[in-house]
Scaffold this motif. Structure first.
Motif, PDB file in Angstrom:
ATOM      1  N   ASP A 167      -8.112  -3.414  -7.803  1.00  0.00           N
ATOM      2  CA  ASP A 167      -8.287  -2.492  -6.685  1.00  0.00           C
ATOM      3  C   ASP A 167      -9.452  -2.917  -5.796  1.00  0.00           C
ATOM      4  O   ASP A 167      -9.368  -2.819  -4.569  1.00  0.00           O
ATOM      5  N   GLU A 212      -4.218   5.480  -0.578  1.00  0.00           N
ATOM      6  CA  GLU A 212      -3.758   5.123  -1.916  1.00  0.00           C
ATOM      7  C   GLU A 212      -3.839   6.337  -2.818  1.00  0.00           C
ATOM      8  O   GLU A 212      -4.864   7.029  -2.852  1.00  0.00           O
ATOM      9  N   ARG A 242      -8.822   6.738  -0.861  1.00  0.00           N
ATOM     10  CA  ARG A 242      -8.219   6.939  -2.181  1.00  0.00           C
ATOM     11  C   ARG A 242      -8.175   8.422  -2.520  1.00  0.00           C
ATOM     12  O   ARG A 242      -9.140   9.145  -2.312  1.00  0.00           O
ATOM     13  N   HIS A 254      -4.090   3.186 -12.473  1.00  0.00           N
ATOM     14  CA  HIS A 254      -5.239   2.514 -11.860  1.00  0.00           C
ATOM     15  C   HIS A 254      -6.446   2.466 -12.795  1.00  0.00           C
ATOM     16  O   HIS A 254      -7.439   1.815 -12.476  1.00  0.00           O
ATOM     17  N   ASP A 305      -4.107   7.373  -6.477  1.00  0.00           N
ATOM     18  CA  ASP A 305      -4.494   6.745  -7.735  1.00  0.00           C
ATOM     19  C   ASP A 305      -4.205   7.655  -8.921  1.00  0.00           C
ATOM     20  O   ASP A 305      -4.739   8.754  -9.013  1.00  0.00           O
ATOM     21  N   VAL A 333       0.849  -1.194   0.000  1.00  0.00           N
ATOM     22  CA  VAL A 333       0.000   0.000   0.000  1.00  0.00           C
ATOM     23  C   VAL A 333       0.880   1.238   0.000  1.00  0.00           C
ATOM     24  O   VAL A 333       2.005   1.219   0.492  1.00  0.00           O
ATOM     25  N   ASP A 334       0.360   2.330  -0.547  1.00  0.00           N
ATOM     26  CA  ASP A 334       1.154   3.551  -0.644  1.00  0.00           C
ATOM     27  C   ASP A 334       1.520   4.086   0.736  1.00  0.00           C
ATOM     28  O   ASP A 334       2.685   4.351   1.020  1.00  0.00           O
TER      29      ASP A 334
END
Length: 123
Positions: A77, A64, A93, A70, A66, A52-53
């Motif tokens: 996802d 996350e 997100r 993506h 995106d 995960v970011d």
């Protein structure tokens, strides 16, 4: 809570941290070292079979960023979000373009998502 961890992803997570795309680096500069209301974040955190970011253990949240990559990964996802949700994590997100062009709005959004809940750290 101990998170599931796939050690086979360690080299990939390290490479992602080193490479980092622009939006992730810009957001990391706002989150690292407790700069965001004293919360501790990990970057490119391995959780299960995913990287995960950003991850905040205190809030049980994954952030996350995106971007265009993506666009064709909606199913992936969704599976990832379902896995993370299944272990009690909330996925937030944020669009790559928002990080690059409207950081103030991103920070306000994250404050709302992470801080404005009962028992949250006060701003």
């Amino acid at each position: 809570m101990a998170l599931p961890f796939n050690p086979a992803l360690k080299a990939r997570a390290k490479a992602l941290r080193k490479a980092g795309n622009l939006a992730e680096v810009l957001l990391w500069n706002q989150l690292k070292n407790g700069q965001f209301k004293g919360l501790d974040f990990d970057r490119q955190k391995i959780i299960g079979n995913y990287i995960v970011d950003f991850y905040c253990a205190e809030k049980g949240a994954v952030i996350e960023v995106d971007g265009g990559s993506h666009d064709d990964k909606a199913e992936y996802d969704a599976q990832r979000d379902a896995f993370l949700g299944g272990i009690g994590l909330r996925v937030i997100r944020i669009l790559d373009k928002d990080v690059k062009h409207n950081m103030a709005a991103v920070i306000r959004f994250l404050m709302q998502q992470l801080l404005e809940t009962p028992g949250a750290v006060q701003a």
